[in-house]
Design a protein around this motif. Structure first.
Motif, mmCIF file in Angstrom:
data_model
loop_
_atom_site.group_PDB
_atom_site.id
_atom_site.type_symbol
_atom_site.label_atom_id
_atom_site.label_comp_id
_atom_site.label_asym_id
_atom_site.label_seq_id
_atom_site.Cartn_x
_atom_site.Cartn_y
_atom_site.Cartn_z
ATOM 1 N N SER A 14 0.815 -1.214 0.000
ATOM 2 C CA SER A 14 0.000 0.000 0.000
ATOM 3 C C SER A 14 0.846 1.260 0.000
ATOM 4 O O SER A 14 0.374 2.323 -0.371
ATOM 5 C CB SER A 14 -0.962 0.007 1.194
ATOM 6 O OG SER A 14 -0.258 0.106 2.408
ATOM 7 N N SER A 17 3.370 3.277 -5.168
ATOM 8 C CA SER A 17 2.604 4.271 -5.924
ATOM 9 C C SER A 17 1.464 3.660 -6.732
ATOM 10 O O SER A 17 0.588 4.367 -7.183
ATOM 11 C CB SER A 17 3.538 5.037 -6.858
ATOM 12 O OG SER A 17 4.137 4.132 -7.773
ATOM 13 N N THR A 18 1.462 2.356 -6.902
ATOM 14 C CA THR A 18 0.419 1.736 -7.721
ATOM 15 C C THR A 18 -0.548 0.934 -6.862
ATOM 16 O O THR A 18 -0.157 0.287 -5.910
ATOM 17 C CB THR A 18 1.035 0.830 -8.807
ATOM 18 O OG1 THR A 18 -0.021 0.240 -9.550
ATOM 19 C CG2 THR A 18 1.895 -0.276 -8.218
ATOM 20 N N ASN A 19 -1.804 0.990 -7.188
ATOM 21 C CA ASN A 19 -2.827 0.207 -6.501
ATOM 22 C C ASN A 19 -3.466 -0.797 -7.447
ATOM 23 O O ASN A 19 -4.602 -1.184 -7.263
ATOM 24 C CB ASN A 19 -3.901 1.116 -5.898
ATOM 25 C CG ASN A 19 -3.468 1.701 -4.584
ATOM 26 O OD1 ASN A 19 -2.595 1.157 -3.925
ATOM 27 N ND2 ASN A 19 -4.073 2.808 -4.206
ATOM 28 N N SER A 20 -2.743 -1.207 -8.466
ATOM 29 C CA SER A 20 -3.309 -2.101 -9.463
ATOM 30 C C SER A 20 -3.318 -3.562 -9.019
ATOM 31 O O SER A 20 -3.917 -4.396 -9.664
ATOM 32 C CB SER A 20 -2.554 -1.960 -10.785
ATOM 33 O OG SER A 20 -1.202 -2.339 -10.593
ATOM 34 N N VAL A 21 -2.664 -3.862 -7.907
ATOM 35 C CA VAL A 21 -2.614 -5.235 -7.410
ATOM 36 C C VAL A 21 -3.824 -5.491 -6.530
ATOM 37 O O VAL A 21 -4.107 -4.729 -5.610
ATOM 38 C CB VAL A 21 -1.309 -5.477 -6.598
ATOM 39 C CG1 VAL A 21 -1.292 -6.877 -6.026
ATOM 40 C CG2 VAL A 21 -0.098 -5.215 -7.454
ATOM 41 N N ARG A 22 -4.547 -6.549 -6.815
ATOM 42 C CA ARG A 22 -5.678 -6.949 -5.983
ATOM 43 C C ARG A 22 -5.212 -8.097 -5.094
ATOM 44 O O ARG A 22 -4.820 -9.146 -5.590
ATOM 45 C CB ARG A 22 -6.862 -7.378 -6.841
ATOM 46 C CG ARG A 22 -7.417 -6.220 -7.629
ATOM 47 C CD ARG A 22 -8.602 -6.616 -8.442
ATOM 48 N NE ARG A 22 -9.053 -5.458 -9.189
ATOM 49 C CZ ARG A 22 -9.885 -5.534 -10.195
ATOM 50 N NH1 ARG A 22 -10.365 -6.687 -10.575
ATOM 51 N NH2 ARG A 22 -10.246 -4.439 -10.828
ATOM 52 N N ARG A 44 -8.393 -6.999 -0.842
ATOM 53 C CA ARG A 44 -9.733 -7.086 -1.416
ATOM 54 C C ARG A 44 -10.479 -8.301 -0.886
ATOM 55 O O ARG A 44 -11.664 -8.459 -1.130
ATOM 56 C CB ARG A 44 -9.645 -7.179 -2.942
ATOM 57 C CG ARG A 44 -8.982 -5.991 -3.604
ATOM 58 C CD ARG A 44 -9.785 -4.728 -3.485
ATOM 59 N NE ARG A 44 -11.074 -4.871 -4.113
ATOM 60 C CZ ARG A 44 -11.659 -3.968 -4.866
ATOM 61 N NH1 ARG A 44 -11.069 -2.839 -5.083
ATOM 62 N NH2 ARG A 44 -12.845 -4.189 -5.380
ATOM 63 N N GLY A 66 -13.986 -7.055 -9.102
ATOM 64 C CA GLY A 66 -14.060 -5.741 -8.481
ATOM 65 C C GLY A 66 -14.778 -5.695 -7.150
ATOM 66 O O GLY A 66 -14.993 -4.614 -6.600
#
Length: 117
Positions: A14, A17-22, A44, A66
Motif C-alpha cells: 500500500s 505508488s500503484t494500486n493495481s494489485v488486488r 480485497r 471488483g
C-alpha cells in the motif's frame, strides 16, 4: 496472523505508488481487527487457509470482478467489530452503512461468503 507478516506485506504494497494489485489475504486465523486492518490496507479479500478450494477460487473470481470477499466464518465477528467502532465514534453517519452491510451479510451467510462493493 500471529506476527502479522501478511499485514506487513500489505503495508509495503500500500505504500507503493500503484494500486493495481488486488490482494487476497490467505491466513490460518485472523482476529476481527486484523480483518478490518487488512481491508483498510488494501486487501480485497480475506480467506482462511482451511477453506475449501472452491471457496478460494470463488474469492479470486469475486475480487477480480471488483468486489470484496470475507469468508462466512469471519462475517459475524467483523460486523460486531464494525458496530463497536461506530458506537465508539459516537454513531456518526456510518451507522446506516454498517446496518446495510450487516443486513447483506446475514442474507449471504448461507452461501458461504460476504460480498460487498
Amino acid at each position: 496472523m500471529p506476527r502479522n507478516p501478511g499485514l506487513e506485506a500489505l503495508r509495503e504494497l500500500s505504500s507503493g505508488s500503484t494500486n493495481s494489485v488486488r490482494v487476497i489475504l490467505l491466513t490460518a486465523a485472523a482476529e476481527k481487527n486484523q480483518i478490518v486492518e487488512a481491508l483498510q490496507l488494501g486487501a480485497r479479500g480475506v480467506v482462511l487457509k482451511d477453506s475449501a478450494t472452491q471457496l478460494l477460487l470463488k474469492s479470486i473470481h469475486t475480487v477480480m470482478a471488483g468486489e470484496y470477499w470475507v469468508g462466512r466464518e469471519s462475517v459475524s465477528n467483523l460486523v460486531q467489530y464494525l458496530r463497536t467502532l461506530v458506537q465508539s465514534s459516537g454513531g456518526r453517519s456510518t451507522t446506516e452503512e454498517i446496518r446495510s452491510y450487516a443486513a447483506r451479510a446475514r442474507n449471504r451467510i448461507g452461501c458461504g461468503c460476504w460480498l460487498f462493493q
